[in-house]
Design a protein around this motif. Structure first.
Motif, PDB file in Angstrom:
ATOM      1  N   MET A   9      -0.864   1.952   3.168  1.00 16.92           N
ATOM      2  CA  MET A   9       0.302   1.773   4.033  1.00 16.92           C
ATOM      3  C   MET A   9       1.429   1.138   3.195  1.00 16.92           C
ATOM      4  O   MET A   9       1.204   0.144   2.534  1.00 16.92           O
ATOM      5  CB  MET A   9      -0.113   0.845   5.180  1.00 16.92           C
ATOM      6  CG  MET A   9       0.894   0.793   6.318  1.00 16.92           C
ATOM      7  SD  MET A   9       1.943  -0.676   6.227  1.00 16.92           S
ATOM      8  CE  MET A   9       0.802  -1.957   6.553  1.00 16.92           C
ATOM      9  N   PRO A  10       2.586   1.793   3.197  1.00 19.33           N
ATOM     10  CA  PRO A  10       3.680   1.262   2.350  1.00 19.33           C
ATOM     11  C   PRO A  10       4.020  -0.183   2.759  1.00 19.33           C
ATOM     12  O   PRO A  10       3.704  -0.616   3.861  1.00 19.33           O
ATOM     13  CB  PRO A  10       4.845   2.202   2.679  1.00 19.33           C
ATOM     14  CG  PRO A  10       4.227   3.425   3.261  1.00 19.33           C
ATOM     15  CD  PRO A  10       2.969   2.979   3.952  1.00 19.33           C
ATOM     16  N   GLU A  35       4.434   3.842  -1.337  1.00 19.10           N
ATOM     17  CA  GLU A  35       3.152   4.512  -1.549  1.00 19.10           C
ATOM     18  C   GLU A  35       2.034   3.699  -0.918  1.00 19.10           C
ATOM     19  O   GLU A  35       2.105   2.477  -0.807  1.00 19.10           O
ATOM     20  CB  GLU A  35       2.901   4.697  -3.047  1.00 19.10           C
ATOM     21  CG  GLU A  35       1.826   5.747  -3.352  1.00 19.10           C
ATOM     22  CD  GLU A  35       1.806   6.097  -4.832  1.00 19.10           C
ATOM     23  OE1 GLU A  35       1.130   5.352  -5.582  1.00 19.10           O
ATOM     24  OE2 GLU A  35       2.468   7.073  -5.211  1.00 19.10           O
ATOM     25  N   ASP A  36       1.003   4.414  -0.529  1.00 16.32           N
ATOM     26  CA  ASP A  36      -0.146   3.771   0.108  1.00 16.32           C
ATOM     27  C   ASP A  36      -0.727   2.696  -0.816  1.00 16.32           C
ATOM     28  O   ASP A  36      -0.917   2.922  -2.017  1.00 16.32           O
ATOM     29  CB  ASP A  36      -1.213   4.867   0.357  1.00 16.32           C
ATOM     30  CG  ASP A  36      -2.353   4.311   1.198  1.00 16.32           C
ATOM     31  OD1 ASP A  36      -2.879   5.040   2.042  1.00 16.32           O
ATOM     32  OD2 ASP A  36      -2.680   3.110   0.992  1.00 16.32           O
ATOM     33  N   GLU A  37      -1.022   1.540  -0.250  1.00 21.96           N
ATOM     34  CA  GLU A  37      -1.490   0.412  -1.077  1.00 21.96           C
ATOM     35  C   GLU A  37      -2.786   0.725  -1.799  1.00 21.96           C
ATOM     36  O   GLU A  37      -3.102   0.139  -2.812  1.00 21.96           O
ATOM     37  CB  GLU A  37      -1.699  -0.813  -0.179  1.00 21.96           C
ATOM     38  CG  GLU A  37      -0.389  -1.391   0.290  1.00 21.96           C
ATOM     39  CD  GLU A  37      -0.562  -2.778   0.881  1.00 21.96           C
ATOM     40  OE1 GLU A  37       0.289  -3.139   1.697  1.00 21.96           O
ATOM     41  OE2 GLU A  37      -1.512  -3.468   0.520  1.00 21.96           O
ATOM     42  N   SER A  38      -3.533   1.688  -1.282  1.00 24.93           N
ATOM     43  CA  SER A  38      -4.869   1.902  -1.886  1.00 24.93           C
ATOM     44  C   SER A  38      -4.740   2.571  -3.255  1.00 24.93           C
ATOM     45  O   SER A  38      -5.679   2.671  -4.008  1.00 24.93           O
ATOM     46  CB  SER A  38      -5.709   2.796  -0.968  1.00 24.93           C
ATOM     47  OG  SER A  38      -5.028   4.039  -0.837  1.00 24.93           O
ATOM     48  N   SER A  39      -3.535   3.033  -3.599  1.00 28.19           N
ATOM     49  CA  SER A  39      -3.422   3.826  -4.844  1.00 28.19           C
ATOM     50  C   SER A  39      -3.757   2.962  -6.067  1.00 28.19           C
ATOM     51  O   SER A  39      -4.684   3.246  -6.798  1.00 28.19           O
ATOM     52  CB  SER A  39      -2.007   4.375  -4.983  1.00 28.19           C
ATOM     53  OG  SER A  39      -1.089   3.302  -4.901  1.00 28.19           O
TER      54      SER A  39
END
Ligand code: 6PG
Length: 254
Positions: free
Chosen positions: A1-2, A219-223
């Motif tokens: 989640m950004p 960008e998604d935090e999981s990246s």
């Protein structure tokens, strides 16, 4: 989640970014002094904030006369593990462009005393100075009125670098961190102390930061672990002051 809960202002160029940051600095200083009698600011190192610091001290700008220098207390968000006169010292940079040019009482300068050979002791010393200045209870975080931060092209901020053991535990305000790529220690405020500020302002300039900025904000935090993404003040306000070059890869907000 950004990254959620932030404001972003995109300025035409580094000079405009510096002027906007100076306007905000003056406003936040005035507000803090009006309500508390003092203004506490943790300064960023590196090169981006130099324009701001020079502007604040400049006799040719209107900012200098608007700042309550005698009530403003200067701290640092991080420091290299070097003596204060070293070319890499963030204290030296601030001294050269600001402290040597503005009427700041010496007792209002709270540098990280990084000349001690033991980086852990440097962190403990700085943490104790924050504890004493802010009159903190054990484990309580300092409440800076303003924290200024930069961001590297790798998404680091202060001296919180990807690939290092990030000091995420609550209750610690300062940490000594080994940064492998520099083969050196850095001393840094922790995310817990940075996030306890009333205002956190990132100053980001240049196209080389554009990809990191896009990842941190959109960008998604999981990246991947991007330390700048750890900064979101719990009760304070987060502002990204960026120039057009740094913002060049951001998706327009819909
Ligand atoms: C430092 C800073 C660091 C800096 C970024 C961006 O000690 O260098 O605290 O976090 O803000 O590396 O640096 P520039 O502004 O030079 O790009």
């Amino acid at each position: 989640m950004p990254s959620a809960g932030y404001e972003i202002q995109i300025l035409e160029n580094p000079e405009a970014l510096g002027r906007r940051a100076a306007e905000l600095f003056v406003h936040q200083a005035g507000e803090a002094v009006k309500t508390k009698g003092t203004f506490t600011v943790a300064l960023a190192g590196g090169s981006t904030p130099k324009g701001l610091y020079s502007l604040l001290a400049s006799k040719d700008s209107s900012f200098r006369t608007q700042i309550p220098w005698d009530k403003t207390h200067f701290f640092w968000g991080d420091e290299r593990h070097v003596r204060p006169g070293h070319i890499d010292s963030n204290y030296r940079m601030v001294y050269e462009v600001l402290l040597s040019k503005a009427p700041v009482p010496p007792e209002n300068v709270h540098r990280i005393r990084a000349e001690n050979q033991d980086a852990g002791r440097v962190a403990e010393d700085y943490e104790r100075s924050l504890h004493d200045f802010f009159q903190l209870a054990e484990g309580e975080m300092p409440g800076f009125d303003l924290v200024l931060l930069g961001m590297g092209a790798d998404g680091h901020t202060a001296s919180l670098f990807p690939g290092t053991a990030l000091p995420l535990e609550q209750g610690r305000s300062v940490a000594a961190l080994w940064v492998e790529k520099f083969k050196a220690y850095r001393i840094s405020l922790t995310p817990a102390s940075l996030n306890n500020a009333a205002y956190v302002t990132f100053l980001v300039s240049g196209s080389e930061k554009a990809e990191a900025l896009r990842k941190v904000l959109q960008e998604d935090e999981s990246s991947e672990i991007l330390p700048a993404r750890l900064i979101h003040p719990s009760d304070g306000r987060l502002l990204w002051l960026v120039d057009r070059a740094a913002a060049s890869r951001l998706e327009p907000s819909g």
